[in-house]
Write an enzyme that holds these catalytic residues in place. Structure first.
Site, short mmCIF file in Angstrom:
data_model
loop_
_atom_site.label_atom_id
_atom_site.label_comp_id
_atom_site.label_asym_id
_atom_site.label_seq_id
_atom_site.Cartn_x
_atom_site.Cartn_y
_atom_site.Cartn_z
N PHE A 1 0.75 -1.27 -0.06
CA PHE A 1 0.09 0.02 0.19
C PHE A 1 0.82 0.98 -0.05
O PHE A 1 1.81 1.50 0.92
CB PHE A 1 -1.02 0.00 1.30
CG PHE A 1 -1.88 1.33 1.24
CD1 PHE A 1 -3.12 0.97 0.45
CD2 PHE A 1 -1.51 2.41 1.96
CE1 PHE A 1 -3.97 2.25 0.44
CE2 PHE A 1 -2.49 3.38 1.79
CZ PHE A 1 -3.62 3.21 1.15
N ASP B 1 9.21 2.53 1.43
CA ASP B 1 8.16 2.95 1.76
C ASP B 1 8.15 2.78 3.54
O ASP B 1 7.56 1.78 3.81
CB ASP B 1 6.89 2.44 1.06
CG ASP B 1 5.53 3.16 1.76
OD1 ASP B 1 5.64 3.78 2.85
OD2 ASP B 1 4.71 3.49 0.98
N LYS C 1 2.93 9.71 8.32
CA LYS C 1 2.38 9.47 9.48
C LYS C 1 2.79 9.91 10.70
O LYS C 1 2.69 11.11 11.17
CB LYS C 1 2.37 7.66 9.61
CG LYS C 1 1.23 7.12 8.47
CD LYS C 1 1.07 5.64 9.02
CE LYS C 1 -0.20 5.04 7.97
NZ LYS C 1 -1.29 5.23 8.60
C1 LIG Z 1 3.03 2.14 3.81
C2 LIG Z 1 2.23 3.26 3.41
N1 LIG Z 1 2.43 3.96 2.54
C3 LIG Z 1 1.83 5.11 2.30
C4 LIG Z 1 0.50 5.23 2.76
C5 LIG Z 1 -0.27 6.60 2.64
O1 LIG Z 1 -0.15 7.66 3.60
P1 LIG Z 1 -1.31 8.87 3.53
O2 LIG Z 1 -2.30 8.11 4.19
O3 LIG Z 1 -0.44 9.79 4.54
O4 LIG Z 1 -1.18 9.55 2.19
C6 LIG Z 1 0.30 4.79 4.02
C7 LIG Z 1 -1.01 4.85 4.86
O5 LIG Z 1 -1.64 4.15 5.70
C8 LIG Z 1 0.94 3.56 4.28
O6 LIG Z 1 0.83 2.69 5.40
#
Ligand SMILES: Cc1ncc(COP(=O)(O)O)c(C=O)c1O
Length: 421
Positions: free
Chosen positions: A146, A231, A260
């Site tokens: 994700f 990520d 986050k």
């Molecule tokens: C691993 C990862 N990447 C990207 C995101 C997206 O972040 P945001 O919700 O701040 O756009 C999340 C959100 O859950 C995430 O867990």
């Protein structure tokens, strides 16, 4: 839990629990009806310092009184200070680094406003770099991974249900099964500019990368001339017991996205990259109005100072070990939990067949514990890193009661009864 969300005002794009909160302190929240909850979710791995942390609140207040927003048309010293703190943590040269970092400088930081924006920046950086190094534009990422909801990071998100309603998405994205180096080997080619991967898949249910996977991925990327992008939006900023998950695995990426917990609850994202790669983006190539504004930077600095403070991560690691032991105790009691996975304070409680995580989460809410039904067969726990031993024990005890209530397992004679909520 009588609160009903009115369908008239807001978009109906979230599946919300009928709970609203009025205030919070540390790892405790109070709802609008005055009921107290222990927070084992931390705003989805975001409130690393809990609610109302004096260092964070003080920094935001002071900055708001001084200067709120100024724009990237000007030099922002707070951005440079926040960047220095981040780089020091990434390189492991800060006091609370814990381990020697595999990542060597020089590094640079780009600030934005969310996780998905950090990944947008990562994707654009990789493509810009790829065009400068031949004709590379394809991005490989993992099934179940994700990376966010904007069109670029959605194109890299390996879950069909999120992607399909918005197709056609940007071309040039390919997926490989997680933890499968053979598939990655086959997917990388002379058009690949980057492999984007979470060291632990968070939204997919807290799935840690297998031993040797990230190392193997780094080797393959190096051999094929592709960038390795981590990520760490969910795993970064102390969540796993090190400042960054890559520090557990001893593998350095070329760039890493953060969000986050970066602002402890203040919206902010960042991309950290090797300087020689970062420098392919020239003035005008990428930008954001709010990105790196002084208010968000005050939050980043306060969070980094706290995380990198003497013994902070040691304490968090102890809490994490205690929580894992408590959860493993529940597994041993055979009351509906079958296993524990994850690292540090990013954990999932695996549920036995027939135990629905949604029913269990609902029962936890009733008993005053906030958790997340991340998969139908797993609960995600990502509490603030500042929770106490007593709060760890209380959370485990509530989980035990909730499991027994859902499965009908007998209550042992020694079990503590009565909600502390
Ligand atoms: C691993 C990862 N990447 C990207 C995101 C997206 O972040 P945001 O919700 O701040 O756009 C999340 C959100 O859950 C995430 O867990």
């Amino acid at each position: 839990m009588a609160l009903l969300a009115s369908p008239e005002v807001l978009f109906q794009n979230y599946r919300r629990a009928p709970l609203a909160f009025r205030s919070g302190h540390g790892a405790r929240l109070v709802d609008v009806e005055g009921k107290s909850y222990l927070d084992f979710l931390g705003g989805i791995a975001t409130n690393v310092l809990g609610q109302g942390h004096p260092a964070l609140v003080g920094a935001i207040k002071a900055q708001a009184e001084r200067l709120l927003h100024i724009s990237n048309l000007f030099t922002i010293p707070e951005q440079e200070e926040a960047g220095r703190w981040l780089i020091q943590g990434v390189l492991g040269t800060g006091a609370g680094g814990g381990v020697e970092s595999p990542w060597q400088g020089p590094l640079r930081v780009f600030f934005c406003n969310s996780g998905t924006e950090a990944n947008e920046a990562a994707i654009k950086l990789a493509r810009r770099w790829g065009r400068a190094h031949g004709d590379r534009y394809e991005i490989v990422s993992t099934l179940g991974g994700f990376h966010g909801r904007t069109l670029g990071s959605l194109a890299a998100t390996g879950t069909e249900a999120y992607r399909q309603p918005f197709e056609p998405l940007a071309p040039g994205f390919h997926f490989v099964p997680y933890n499968d180096l053979t598939a990655l080997d086959a997917a990388l080619n002379e058009r690949t500019c980057a492999f984007l991967v979470e060291p632990i898949q968070g939204e997919n249910g807290v799935i840690p990368s297998a031993p040797g996977y990230l190392e193997g991925a780094a080797r393959l990327c190096r051999e094929r001339g592709a960038l390795l992008l981590f990520d760490e939006i969910q795993t970064g900023c102390g969540r796993t017991g090190q400042l960054y998950a890559f520090q557990h695995y001893g593998v350095a990426p070329d760039a890493m996205s953060l969000g986050k917990a970066l602002g402890g609850g203040v919206p902010v994202g960042a991309l950290v990259a090797r300087a020689e790669i970062a420098d392919v983006l020239r003035p005008g190539d990428h930008g954001t109005t709010f990105g790196g504004n002084p208010l968000a930077m005050a939050a980043v600095i306060a969070v980094q100072k706290t995380l990198q403070g003497e013994s902070f991560l040691d304490d968090a690691r102890q809490r994490a070990a205690r929580l894992r032991t408590g959860l493993e105790g529940l597994v041993a009691q055979r009351v509906g939990a079958s296993g524990v996975r994850g690292v540090g304070l990013l954990l999932a409680l695996e549920l036995a067949e027939g135990v629905a995580s949604s029913a269990l989460a609902e029962r936890c809410f009733e008993l005053g514990l906030l958790v997340n039904a991340v998969r139908p067969d797993a609960l995600r726990l990502a509490p603030p890193l500042i929770l106490s031993d007593a709060e760890v024990d209380e959370g485990v005890e509530i989980l035990g009661r909730a499991l027994r209530a859902v499965t009908g397992a007998p209550v042992p004679a020694t079990a503590v009864t009565g909600s502390k909520a």
